[in-house]
Design an enzyme around this catalytic site. Structure first.
Site, short mmCIF file in Angstrom:
data_model
loop_
_atom_site.label_atom_id
_atom_site.label_comp_id
_atom_site.label_asym_id
_atom_site.label_seq_id
_atom_site.Cartn_x
_atom_site.Cartn_y
_atom_site.Cartn_z
N THR A 10 0.68 -1.48 -0.28
CA THR A 10 -0.35 0.01 -0.06
C THR A 10 1.06 1.09 -0.14
O THR A 10 0.24 2.40 -0.30
CB THR A 10 -1.10 -0.22 1.09
OG1 THR A 10 -0.73 -0.01 2.41
CG2 THR A 10 -1.61 -0.97 1.13
N ARG A 33 -0.99 -4.79 6.34
CA ARG A 33 -1.83 -4.79 7.02
C ARG A 33 -3.42 -3.97 7.68
O ARG A 33 -3.99 -4.23 8.12
CB ARG A 33 -0.93 -4.61 8.23
CG ARG A 33 0.57 -5.16 8.88
CD ARG A 33 0.97 -4.60 9.99
NE ARG A 33 1.89 -3.19 10.34
CZ ARG A 33 2.28 -2.49 10.27
NH1 ARG A 33 2.35 -2.75 11.56
NH2 ARG A 33 2.69 -1.19 10.10
N TYR A 148 19.63 -3.80 11.29
CA TYR A 148 19.34 -3.28 9.80
C TYR A 148 19.77 -3.73 8.33
O TYR A 148 19.45 -4.72 7.64
CB TYR A 148 18.70 -1.72 9.28
CG TYR A 148 17.36 -1.53 7.68
CD1 TYR A 148 16.31 -2.23 8.44
CD2 TYR A 148 18.46 -1.11 7.15
CE1 TYR A 148 15.72 -1.54 6.63
CE2 TYR A 148 17.82 -0.84 5.89
CZ TYR A 148 16.32 -1.04 5.65
OH TYR A 148 15.60 -0.73 4.77
N THR A 183 9.68 7.97 -0.30
CA THR A 183 9.35 7.07 0.22
C THR A 183 8.53 7.59 1.88
O THR A 183 9.19 8.11 2.23
CB THR A 183 8.81 5.35 -0.23
OG1 THR A 183 9.79 5.54 0.98
CG2 THR A 183 8.91 5.08 -1.22
#
Length: 264
Positions: A10, A33, A148, A183
Protein backbone atom coordinates in the site's frame (compact mmCIF):
# COMPACT_ATOMS: atom_id res chain seq x y z
CA UNK A 1 -2.33 -13.40 -17.42
CA UNK A 2 0.20 -13.83 -14.57
CA UNK A 3 -0.75 -13.11 -10.98
CA UNK A 4 1.74 -11.18 -8.85
CA UNK A 5 1.70 -11.06 -5.05
CA UNK A 6 3.21 -7.97 -3.43
CA UNK A 7 3.78 -7.57 0.30
CA UNK A 8 3.85 -4.12 1.87
CA UNK A 9 1.77 -3.15 -1.15
CA UNK A 10 0.00 0.00 0.00
CA UNK A 11 2.95 2.38 0.30
CA UNK A 12 6.36 3.18 -1.13
CA UNK A 13 8.18 0.67 -3.30
CA UNK A 14 5.42 -1.91 -2.82
CA UNK A 15 2.78 0.48 -4.15
CA UNK A 16 5.06 1.32 -7.09
CA UNK A 17 5.39 -2.39 -7.90
CA UNK A 18 1.60 -2.77 -7.74
CA UNK A 19 1.04 0.19 -10.09
CA UNK A 20 3.60 -1.02 -12.63
CA UNK A 21 2.44 -4.64 -12.59
CA UNK A 22 -1.20 -3.59 -12.97
CA UNK A 23 -0.23 -1.38 -15.91
CA UNK A 24 1.50 -4.42 -17.43
CA UNK A 25 -1.80 -6.34 -17.07
CA UNK A 26 -0.86 -8.62 -14.19
CA UNK A 27 -3.59 -9.62 -11.78
CA UNK A 28 -2.58 -8.85 -8.22
CA UNK A 29 -2.70 -10.09 -4.66
CA UNK A 30 -2.03 -7.09 -2.42
CA UNK A 31 -0.73 -7.80 1.08
CA UNK A 32 -0.44 -5.30 3.94
CA UNK A 33 -1.74 -4.67 7.46
CA UNK A 34 -4.28 -1.93 6.67
CA UNK A 35 -7.40 -3.52 5.20
CA UNK A 36 -9.05 -0.23 4.26
CA UNK A 37 -5.95 0.99 2.43
CA UNK A 38 -5.75 -2.34 0.60
CA UNK A 39 -9.37 -2.10 -0.52
CA UNK A 40 -8.90 1.46 -1.80
CA UNK A 41 -5.77 0.45 -3.67
CA UNK A 42 -7.39 -2.64 -5.19
CA UNK A 43 -10.40 -0.66 -6.40
CA UNK A 44 -8.22 2.03 -7.94
CA UNK A 45 -5.99 -0.46 -9.79
CA UNK A 46 -9.01 -2.43 -11.02
CA UNK A 47 -10.79 0.68 -12.25
CA UNK A 48 -7.72 2.14 -13.92
CA UNK A 49 -6.22 -0.98 -15.51
CA UNK A 50 -9.01 -3.57 -15.57
CA UNK A 51 -7.03 -6.17 -13.61
CA UNK A 52 -8.24 -8.35 -10.78
CA UNK A 53 -6.76 -7.18 -7.47
CA UNK A 54 -7.40 -9.34 -4.42
CA UNK A 55 -6.55 -8.11 -0.92
CA UNK A 56 -4.99 -10.12 1.87
CA UNK A 57 -4.59 -8.45 5.23
CA UNK A 58 -1.59 -9.94 7.01
CA UNK A 59 0.90 -8.83 9.63
CA UNK A 60 4.18 -10.45 8.63
CA UNK A 61 5.65 -9.94 12.09
CA UNK A 62 3.34 -12.75 13.28
CA UNK A 63 3.28 -16.48 12.52
CA UNK A 64 -0.41 -16.23 11.64
CA UNK A 65 0.18 -13.48 9.10
CA UNK A 66 3.04 -15.32 7.42
CA UNK A 67 1.03 -18.55 7.33
CA UNK A 68 -1.90 -16.80 5.64
CA UNK A 69 0.33 -15.56 2.83
CA UNK A 70 2.10 -18.94 2.56
CA UNK A 71 -1.28 -20.60 2.06
CA UNK A 72 -2.18 -18.20 -0.74
CA UNK A 73 1.15 -18.74 -2.49
CA UNK A 74 0.77 -22.51 -2.28
CA UNK A 75 -2.80 -22.61 -3.63
CA UNK A 76 -2.59 -24.70 -6.85
CA UNK A 77 -5.93 -23.38 -8.08
CA UNK A 78 -4.67 -19.79 -8.07
CA UNK A 79 -0.99 -19.87 -9.03
CA UNK A 80 1.24 -16.88 -8.36
CA UNK A 81 3.81 -16.20 -11.07
CA UNK A 82 5.69 -13.35 -9.38
CA UNK A 83 6.32 -12.73 -5.69
CA UNK A 84 7.60 -9.36 -4.47
CA UNK A 85 8.76 -9.57 -0.85
CA UNK A 86 8.75 -5.86 -0.07
CA UNK A 87 7.33 -5.50 3.46
CA UNK A 88 9.78 -4.12 5.98
CA UNK A 89 10.57 -1.28 8.35
CA UNK A 90 13.40 0.62 10.01
CA UNK A 91 14.18 1.30 13.66
CA UNK A 92 15.09 4.52 15.40
CA UNK A 93 18.03 4.12 17.69
CA UNK A 94 21.48 2.55 17.44
CA UNK A 95 22.21 -0.95 18.69
CA UNK A 96 21.26 -1.28 22.39
CA UNK A 97 19.01 1.78 22.05
CA UNK A 98 16.19 0.01 20.20
CA UNK A 99 14.21 -2.55 22.25
CA UNK A 100 15.17 -6.17 21.59
CA UNK A 101 11.50 -6.95 20.94
CA UNK A 102 11.52 -4.49 18.04
CA UNK A 103 14.79 -5.95 16.71
CA UNK A 104 13.26 -9.43 16.75
CA UNK A 105 10.12 -8.15 15.04
CA UNK A 106 12.30 -6.67 12.29
CA UNK A 107 14.13 -9.98 11.83
CA UNK A 108 10.78 -11.76 11.64
CA UNK A 109 9.64 -9.52 8.77
CA UNK A 110 12.95 -9.10 6.93
CA UNK A 111 14.30 -12.65 7.28
CA UNK A 112 11.82 -15.27 8.44
CA UNK A 113 8.92 -13.98 6.34
CA UNK A 114 11.16 -13.65 3.27
CA UNK A 115 12.45 -17.22 3.73
CA UNK A 116 9.02 -18.74 4.29
CA UNK A 117 7.21 -16.85 1.54
CA UNK A 118 9.98 -17.42 -0.98
CA UNK A 119 9.89 -21.13 -0.17
CA UNK A 120 6.10 -21.27 -0.48
CA UNK A 121 6.26 -19.57 -3.90
CA UNK A 122 9.38 -21.15 -5.38
CA UNK A 123 8.28 -24.76 -4.98
CA UNK A 124 5.14 -24.46 -7.14
CA UNK A 125 7.03 -22.19 -9.56
CA UNK A 126 9.70 -24.82 -10.08
CA UNK A 127 7.04 -27.48 -10.69
CA UNK A 128 5.49 -25.25 -13.38
CA UNK A 129 8.91 -24.41 -14.81
CA UNK A 130 8.49 -20.65 -14.59
CA UNK A 131 8.16 -17.80 -12.12
CA UNK A 132 10.04 -15.05 -10.37
CA UNK A 133 10.79 -13.73 -6.89
CA UNK A 134 12.00 -10.21 -6.05
CA UNK A 135 13.26 -9.79 -2.49
CA UNK A 136 13.59 -6.12 -1.63
CA UNK A 137 16.82 -5.51 0.29
CA UNK A 138 18.86 -2.30 0.42
CA UNK A 139 22.31 -0.86 -0.31
CA UNK A 140 22.58 -0.97 3.49
CA UNK A 141 23.25 -4.69 2.96
CA UNK A 142 26.74 -3.77 1.74
CA UNK A 143 27.55 -1.25 4.50
CA UNK A 144 28.13 -1.54 8.27
CA UNK A 145 24.67 -0.22 9.09
CA UNK A 146 23.61 -1.97 12.28
CA UNK A 147 20.90 -4.57 12.59
CA UNK A 148 18.86 -3.16 9.71
CA UNK A 149 21.80 -3.57 7.33
CA UNK A 150 22.54 -7.00 8.75
CA UNK A 151 19.01 -8.18 8.04
CA UNK A 152 19.19 -6.86 4.49
CA UNK A 153 22.60 -8.52 3.99
CA UNK A 154 20.88 -11.80 4.90
CA UNK A 155 18.23 -11.13 2.23
CA UNK A 156 20.92 -10.61 -0.44
CA UNK A 157 22.92 -13.70 0.57
CA UNK A 158 19.82 -15.87 0.79
CA UNK A 159 18.55 -14.72 -2.60
CA UNK A 160 21.87 -15.26 -4.35
CA UNK A 161 22.20 -18.74 -2.88
CA UNK A 162 18.62 -19.70 -3.75
CA UNK A 163 19.12 -18.39 -7.29
CA UNK A 164 22.11 -20.69 -7.74
CA UNK A 165 20.22 -23.68 -6.36
CA UNK A 166 17.24 -23.04 -8.66
CA UNK A 167 19.27 -22.20 -11.77
CA UNK A 168 18.00 -23.88 -14.91
CA UNK A 169 14.56 -24.60 -13.47
CA UNK A 170 12.78 -21.56 -14.89
CA UNK A 171 12.53 -19.67 -11.58
CA UNK A 172 14.27 -16.30 -11.44
CA UNK A 173 15.39 -14.89 -8.10
CA UNK A 174 16.63 -11.36 -7.52
CA UNK A 175 17.53 -9.12 -4.58
CA UNK A 176 16.63 -5.47 -5.18
CA UNK A 177 19.01 -3.10 -3.38
CA UNK A 178 17.88 0.54 -3.65
CA UNK A 179 19.40 3.46 -1.80
CA UNK A 180 17.35 6.29 -0.33
CA UNK A 181 13.92 6.26 -1.99
CA UNK A 182 11.31 9.00 -1.63
CA UNK A 183 8.63 7.04 0.24
CA UNK A 184 6.96 7.13 3.65
CA UNK A 185 9.65 4.80 5.05
CA UNK A 186 11.80 7.38 6.80
CA UNK A 187 8.89 9.43 8.09
CA UNK A 188 7.23 6.37 9.62
CA UNK A 189 10.42 5.39 11.37
CA UNK A 190 11.02 9.03 12.34
CA UNK A 191 14.50 8.90 10.82
CA UNK A 192 16.46 12.05 10.09
CA UNK A 193 16.75 12.84 6.36
CA UNK A 194 17.84 16.48 6.23
CA UNK A 195 21.49 15.40 6.07
CA UNK A 196 20.97 13.28 2.93
CA UNK A 197 22.21 15.02 -0.28
CA UNK A 198 19.54 15.51 -2.92
CA UNK A 199 21.37 13.40 -5.51
CA UNK A 200 21.05 10.32 -3.27
CA UNK A 201 17.25 10.24 -3.43
CA UNK A 202 15.63 7.86 -5.92
CA UNK A 203 12.11 7.74 -7.38
CA UNK A 204 10.13 4.61 -6.43
CA UNK A 205 8.65 4.11 -9.90
CA UNK A 206 12.09 4.27 -11.53
CA UNK A 207 13.43 1.82 -8.97
CA UNK A 208 10.69 -0.64 -9.94
CA UNK A 209 11.32 -0.14 -13.66
CA UNK A 210 15.00 -0.96 -13.16
CA UNK A 211 14.15 -3.96 -11.00
CA UNK A 212 11.83 -5.54 -13.55
CA UNK A 213 14.36 -4.95 -16.34
CA UNK A 214 17.09 -6.68 -14.36
CA UNK A 215 14.78 -9.55 -13.39
CA UNK A 216 14.00 -10.12 -17.07
CA UNK A 217 17.74 -10.12 -17.81
CA UNK A 218 18.31 -12.84 -15.23
CA UNK A 219 20.33 -10.77 -12.77
CA UNK A 220 20.35 -11.92 -9.16
CA UNK A 221 21.20 -8.53 -7.58
CA UNK A 222 19.85 -5.18 -8.78
CA UNK A 223 21.30 -1.87 -7.61
CA UNK A 224 18.89 0.37 -9.53
CA UNK A 225 20.99 3.48 -10.05
CA UNK A 226 24.43 4.10 -11.58
CA UNK A 227 25.36 6.56 -8.83
CA UNK A 228 24.86 3.96 -6.12
CA UNK A 229 26.72 1.34 -8.14
CA UNK A 230 29.67 3.74 -8.38
CA UNK A 231 29.41 4.62 -4.70
CA UNK A 232 29.47 0.97 -3.64
CA UNK A 233 32.37 0.30 -6.01
CA UNK A 234 34.35 3.09 -4.34
CA UNK A 235 33.28 1.89 -0.90
CA UNK A 236 35.01 -1.44 -1.48
CA UNK A 237 38.32 0.44 -1.65
CA UNK A 238 37.81 2.37 1.61
CA UNK A 239 38.95 1.21 5.06
CA UNK A 240 36.03 -0.43 6.80
CA UNK A 241 36.30 1.90 9.81
CA UNK A 242 35.94 4.99 7.65
CA UNK A 243 33.06 3.39 5.78
CA UNK A 244 31.27 2.71 9.05
CA UNK A 245 31.55 6.37 10.05
CA UNK A 246 30.07 7.57 6.78
CA UNK A 247 27.26 5.02 6.95
CA UNK A 248 26.29 6.00 10.48
CA UNK A 249 25.98 9.69 9.56
CA UNK A 250 23.66 9.05 6.60
CA UNK A 251 20.08 8.95 7.86
CA UNK A 252 21.29 8.68 11.46
CA UNK A 253 18.73 7.05 13.71
CA UNK A 254 17.82 8.83 16.92
CA UNK A 255 15.73 7.42 19.74
CA UNK A 256 14.32 3.89 20.22
CA UNK A 257 11.21 3.84 18.09
CA UNK A 258 10.16 1.75 15.13
CA UNK A 259 8.83 2.46 11.69
CA UNK A 260 6.18 0.98 9.45
CA UNK A 261 5.73 -1.32 6.50
CA UNK A 262 7.84 0.20 3.76
CA UNK A 263 11.35 -0.84 2.86
CA UNK A 264 14.18 1.39 1.69
Amino acid sequence: MTTALVTGATTGIGAAFARRLARDRHDLVLVARDRDALRRQAAELHDRHGVEADVLRADLSTDEGIADVEARLADPARPVGLLVNNAGFGLRGAYLKAPVADELRMLKVHCEAVLRLTTAAAGPMRERGRGGVVNVASVAAFLPRGTYGASKAWVVQFTEGAARDLAGGGVRMMALCPGFVRTEFHQRAELRTDNIPGWMWLDADRVVDAALRDLARGRTVCIPDARYRALLGAARLMPRGALGGISSRAGRRFGPRRGGDATA
